[in-house]
Scaffold this active site. Structure first.
Site, PDB file in Angstrom:
ATOM      1  N   SER A 185      -0.072  -4.196   9.741  1.00  0.00           N
ATOM      2  CA  SER A 185       1.077  -3.444   9.684  1.00  0.00           C
ATOM      3  C   SER A 185       1.598  -3.452  11.246  1.00  0.00           C
ATOM      4  CB  SER A 185       0.707  -1.921   9.472  1.00  0.00           C
ATOM      5  OG  SER A 185       1.506  -1.009  10.021  1.00  0.00           O
ATOM      6  N   GLY A 186       2.714  -3.521  11.422  1.00  0.00           N
ATOM      7  CA  GLY A 186       3.465  -3.680  12.864  1.00  0.00           C
ATOM      8  C   GLY A 186       3.044  -2.441  13.658  1.00  0.00           C
ATOM      9  N   SER A 187       3.733  -1.224  13.014  1.00  0.00           N
ATOM     10  CA  SER A 187       3.598   0.062  13.726  1.00  0.00           C
ATOM     11  C   SER A 187       2.136   0.606  13.868  1.00  0.00           C
ATOM     12  CB  SER A 187       4.492   1.055  12.691  1.00  0.00           C
ATOM     13  OG  SER A 187       3.786   0.998  11.619  1.00  0.00           O
ATOM     14  N   GLY A 207       7.345  -2.574  11.264  1.00  0.00           N
ATOM     15  CA  GLY A 207       6.978  -4.195  11.786  1.00  0.00           C
ATOM     16  C   GLY A 207       7.253  -4.890  10.685  1.00  0.00           C
ATOM     17  N   THR A 208       6.244  -4.863   9.521  1.00  0.00           N
ATOM     18  CA  THR A 208       5.991  -5.805   8.683  1.00  0.00           C
ATOM     19  C   THR A 208       7.323  -5.819   7.851  1.00  0.00           C
ATOM     20  OG1 THR A 208       4.806  -3.929   7.418  1.00  0.00           O
ATOM     21  CG2 THR A 208       3.708  -5.817   8.301  1.00  0.00           C
TER      22      THR A 208
END
Length: 343
Positions: A91-93, A259-260
């Site tokens: 996960s980006g965040s 983000g993803t």
């Protein structure tokens, strides 16, 4: 006497999405890698996820990240991501939040200016560049595993909504990529309830028979995410931007563009020739929060053409707390939790 345990947390947010970082209070988990530890939690210790994402301790719209020992020699720390949908591989965040929390808490020593660190997620290594100033992290740029388009041109008849066409893209989890304009969405804040209802109906309909396999990670579970794609527009400065919204099943619209979700959009656009190495896309959530995605280079994942990319965003620390877990509280399900907690 009451049986009480304690967890130490750092609450953070990136783009409005809250990530609760568990830094202490959990016993060492079986497994060598972050992936092996995550799969142990999923099958034997899901009580931690349920505890911190459910009333009275938390909310399903939050995420939880457990700091663990990494298995890869390049990584300074490992982390396991837990959300309403389960255990996303990346996960980006959450990565932005974890990196910021580790640096600002001193768990990883911070240096002024640009600092490179490596973290281990269940999907693999996240290569991170932090921009630090005056003891704070100003921004995080993270590169996770490459994203790829698994299937194009899919469609399903969704009750009350009609036919929904989508592409299936992997970027740490599988995303159904849906053009918002096809369903009269502008992806504004006042559409969040309608987007949630649409996402719920779509996921429940689309899941049966949909791909769940990743070439190297194996079975990654049923479809967890929908990414609504807004129109792409070119700004006055030449930058490319698009409104977007990510639905997390069940029942959550992310506050950030994710983000993803942004990485999945980059892979989809790069595969169509709309973006190339060095090109950027700024994604804007229904609440107006922004991430910047940058295409790096093409590669392969199994037999799939894939794309490396980075996501840039920032996080803020909101609280540091010590949470008491009362094992005799009838609202606490200890069946797969108690063995995880340090005495």
């Amino acid at each position: 006497m009451r049986r009480e345990r304690a967890l130490e947390l750092i609450d953070t947010q990136s783009g409005g999405d809250v990530s609760r970082i568990v830094t202490a209070g959990i016993e060492s988990l079986p497994g060598r890698t972050a992936l092996e530890k995550a799969r142990y939690l999923q099958t034997e210790g899901d009580g931690l996820r349920r505890l911190l994402l459910s009333e009275p301790y938390g909310d399903p719209a939050m995420s939880v990240d457990l700091i663990v020992e990494p298995g890869h020699p390049e990584a300074q720390a490992g982390y396991i991501i837990m959300e309403a949908m389960g255990y996303p591989m990346y996960s980006g965040s959450n990565t932005i939040c974890v990196a910021t929390a580790l640096l600002e808490s001193g768990m990883i020593e911070m240096t002024e200016g640009l600092q490179k660190i490596v973290l281990e997620s269940p999907a693999g290594l996240a290569h991170i560049t932090a921009r630090n100033a005056d003891g704070h992290v100003e921004s995080i740029t993270t590169q996770g595993e490459p994203a790829y388009v698994a299937e194009r041109g899919l469609g399903v008849e969704v009750p009350d909504y009609g036919r929904v066409e989508f592409d299936l893209v992997w970027s740490g989890a599988y995303f159904a990529m849906i053009r918002a304009a096809d369903h009269d969405f502008e992806l504004t804040a006042d559409e969040q309830i309608a987007l949630t209802a649409f996402g719920d109906a779509f996921v429940r309909t689309a899941r049966p028979g949909l791909r769940q396999e990743h070439p190297s990670l194996g079975d990654v579970g049923p479809l967890p995410f929908v990414h609504f794609m807004g129109r792409v527009r070119t700004m006055e400065n030449g930058a490319v931007a698009s409104r977007s919204a990510t639905y997390v099943h069940p029942g959550v619209i992310c506050r950030s563009p994710t983000g993803t979700g942004t990485s999945a959009r980059l892979a989809l656009m790069a595969g169509q020739g709309d973006l190339g190495p060095g090109d950027t896309l700024e994604t804007i959530s229904p609440r107006g929060n922004r991430f910047l995605g940058t295409v790096l280079a093409n590669t392969t994942v199994g037999d799939f053409p894939a794309w490396h990319s980075t996501i840039t965003g920032s996080a803020r620390l909101m609280a540091r707390s010590r949470v008491t877990v009362d094992l005799d509280d009838p609202l606490v399900d200890v069946s797969d939790l108690e063995q995880l907690l340090s005495p």
